[in-house]
Structure formats: C-alpha cells, structure tokens
Write a protein that holds these residues in place. Sequence first.
Motif, PDB file in Angstrom:
ATOM      1  N   GLU A  93      -1.021   6.858 -11.992  1.00  0.00           N
ATOM      2  CA  GLU A  93      -1.122   8.090 -11.203  1.00  0.00           C
ATOM      3  C   GLU A  93      -2.472   8.785 -11.340  1.00  0.00           C
ATOM      4  OE1 GLU A  93       1.584   8.903 -14.829  1.00  0.00           O
ATOM      5  OE2 GLU A  93       1.058   7.245 -13.480  1.00  0.00           O
ATOM      6  N   ARG A  94      -3.310   8.343 -12.258  1.00  0.00           N
ATOM      7  CA  ARG A  94      -4.637   8.943 -12.422  1.00  0.00           C
ATOM      8  C   ARG A  94      -5.661   8.367 -11.444  1.00  0.00           C
ATOM      9  NH1 ARG A  94      -5.205   7.542 -18.654  1.00  0.00           N
ATOM     10  NH2 ARG A  94      -4.336   5.634 -17.737  1.00  0.00           N
ATOM     11  N   LEU A 137       2.792   8.405  -6.736  1.00  0.00           N
ATOM     12  CA  LEU A 137       1.873   7.765  -5.802  1.00  0.00           C
ATOM     13  C   LEU A 137       2.493   7.470  -4.441  1.00  0.00           C
ATOM     14  CD1 LEU A 137       0.111   5.277  -8.249  1.00  0.00           C
ATOM     15  CD2 LEU A 137      -0.963   7.203  -7.057  1.00  0.00           C
ATOM     16  N   ALA A 138       3.794   7.638  -4.303  1.00  0.00           N
ATOM     17  CA  ALA A 138       4.466   7.293  -3.045  1.00  0.00           C
ATOM     18  C   ALA A 138       3.855   7.996  -1.826  1.00  0.00           C
ATOM     19  CB  ALA A 138       5.960   7.589  -3.144  1.00  0.00           C
ATOM     20  N   ALA A 148       5.168  -0.704  -1.937  1.00  0.00           N
ATOM     21  CA  ALA A 148       5.388  -0.712  -3.378  1.00  0.00           C
ATOM     22  C   ALA A 148       6.085  -2.012  -3.735  1.00  0.00           C
ATOM     23  CB  ALA A 148       6.248   0.477  -3.802  1.00  0.00           C
ATOM     24  N   GLN A 149       5.482  -2.775  -4.634  1.00  0.00           N
ATOM     25  CA  GLN A 149       6.076  -4.025  -5.091  1.00  0.00           C
ATOM     26  C   GLN A 149       6.712  -3.778  -6.445  1.00  0.00           C
ATOM     27  OE1 GLN A 149       3.744  -7.630  -4.558  1.00  0.00           O
ATOM     28  NE2 GLN A 149       4.397  -8.374  -6.566  1.00  0.00           N
ATOM     29  N   LEU A 150       8.004  -4.112  -6.567  1.00  0.00           N
ATOM     30  CA  LEU A 150       8.768  -3.792  -7.771  1.00  0.00           C
ATOM     31  C   LEU A 150       9.282  -5.053  -8.442  1.00  0.00           C
ATOM     32  CD1 LEU A 150      11.033  -0.839  -6.514  1.00  0.00           C
ATOM     33  CD2 LEU A 150       8.676  -0.757  -7.342  1.00  0.00           C
ATOM     34  N   TRP A 151       9.173  -5.056  -9.764  1.00  0.00           N
ATOM     35  CA  TRP A 151       9.832  -6.079 -10.561  1.00  0.00           C
ATOM     36  C   TRP A 151      10.618  -5.382 -11.641  1.00  0.00           C
ATOM     37  CZ3 TRP A 151       7.755  -9.123 -15.230  1.00  0.00           C
ATOM     38  CH2 TRP A 151       8.699 -10.098 -15.606  1.00  0.00           C
TER      39      TRP A 151
END
Length: 288
Positions: A93-94, A137-138, A148-151
């Motif tokens: 987020e930075r 960040l959305a 957004a890629q999620l694992w």
Amino acid sequence: MTLDPRLPTPPRRAVPAGSCDTHAHVYAEPYPVDNASYVIPRAHPDVYRGMLATTGMTYGVVVQPDAYRDTRLLEQVLAEGVGRLAGVAVVDERVTPEHLERLHTLGVRGLRFNLQTDRRTGQRYAGSAGADALRQLAPRLGELGWHAQLWGPLDECLRLAADTERHAVPVVLDHMGWPDVAAGTGGAGFQRLLRTLDQGNLWVKLSVCRFGAPEGGYPGIRPFHDALVGARPDRLLWGSDWPYVGMGDAAPDVGELLDLFQDWVADDKTVAQILVANPARLYGLPEC
C-alpha cells in the motif's frame, strides 16, 4: 543455492496462434530475494523466453515472485519483451501513483496478493502483499483497469473478491482457485466458486501442477477442471506455473501440460478461447 529449472519439450499438438501462458516466474541476479522459502531456480529471462518459444506460445504473463523485494526485474523483463509480455506485480500500500503508472506503461495489468502462510513460520511469505494491501489498493486498481490476482484459501479469496466488486476490479484466482480436492466438486467452497464465476467479475487460472505428479496425470483435479470449463470457459486462463518453485522432482514438462489441457478440453474452439481470446481481453494483448 540455485538449481536449473526443468525445460519443456514441444507439445505434440500445436497450440493456436496467439496463445498465452498467463502464469510463469522469472529469477535473475543481481536482483536480491527476500528470505525465499525455496531454492531459487535459474529461470533467467532468456530461459523463460526459450520456454515460451519451445511450447509455441505467442505471449506470456510474468508474475513477480513474492521473494523479490521490488519490481526492478519485472520491469526489465517487460521492457525486453515489449509487445509479447504482460506482467503482474507485487507491491504494498506504500506504492506511489508514479510507480504504478510506470508499471502500467511497461505492461503490468494486475497486482498479486498472497493469502497463504509459510508452513515453516506460520506467517505470510516474506515480500508478499496481503488482504489489507488489496483493500487499500482496490480503488487504484479500478482506476488503472487492473485486476487483483489472489492465491490462498478459496473461501478467503471469494470474500475478498466480493469486497472489490464496488471498485469494478476483476479478480483472478491462481491454481484452479485452490479447491478442497477431498471435498469434491460438490463441496460448499467449490460450488460457491462456480456461482461467483457465473455472476461476478471473477477469473480462474487453470494450472493443475500443484495437485499431483506428472506421471499420475493429475486425476484428482480433473473433475474440477471439467466443471470450470463446462461452467464459464470465457472466464478461464491457462498458466504453466513454470519454473515450478519448490516442486523438485514433481516439476512437470510445460509441453506435456499443454497436451493434457488440450486433451481434457477437446473442443478446439474452447481451447482457443482459453489460450487466446480470454488473455487477450484481460491483459490487453493482441489476438493473432
């Protein structure tokens, strides 16, 4: 310590022109890694490009490994492969708006968020971005038109996907959505995945290599693969997961995985949709 990745053989059945491998990683010196929990493969950019050429892929998507502390290697690879490669970065987020704009210009079209924990420590993998980063960040992802890629555990990923809907952020699930194979396709989590896939802005990567061994043919994941292809082939992507970090002797041959995919799907039109049309739409790649 490093090791050589398994190199592919050409698939016996050629893939359609414009095909894209949407999930592979690249590693190279002198870029430092941050406490990787696996042996770093010698998956240099030129070796990666050779893998794409051998398997007949026109395009590729480079997914930044969590082990990297910054995006410099990803930026280098995308700059060298302009027009042929897209990228998925790892930031927190930075990150500044200027950094994101630079990544967009180079071909980054998404950010990866890792919800898994390191079995050695019980903590999230070093260098990874998690759920909190995604929530912050959305809005920026929505503005950029990124996904957004999620694992991670399927239920947690689906909850996060619901959280991002108001920002119009597509969500891509790694590794078949990481279903509970023991529960079968009738399990509550996988059934929720199918409903969300049908109703929401969700995509799933068909990468089967984490669900068995090459010599066995991955029979346990086949019913899930069939169910996804039967439900929404327009929301599916194919990814090799090369160079198969942490898999050792269980690392498959990318060419054989492509043959398995085409054998399972069987229908040429659907094969082309998943390998060509879908990644072109999500990553903004040309269709040959």
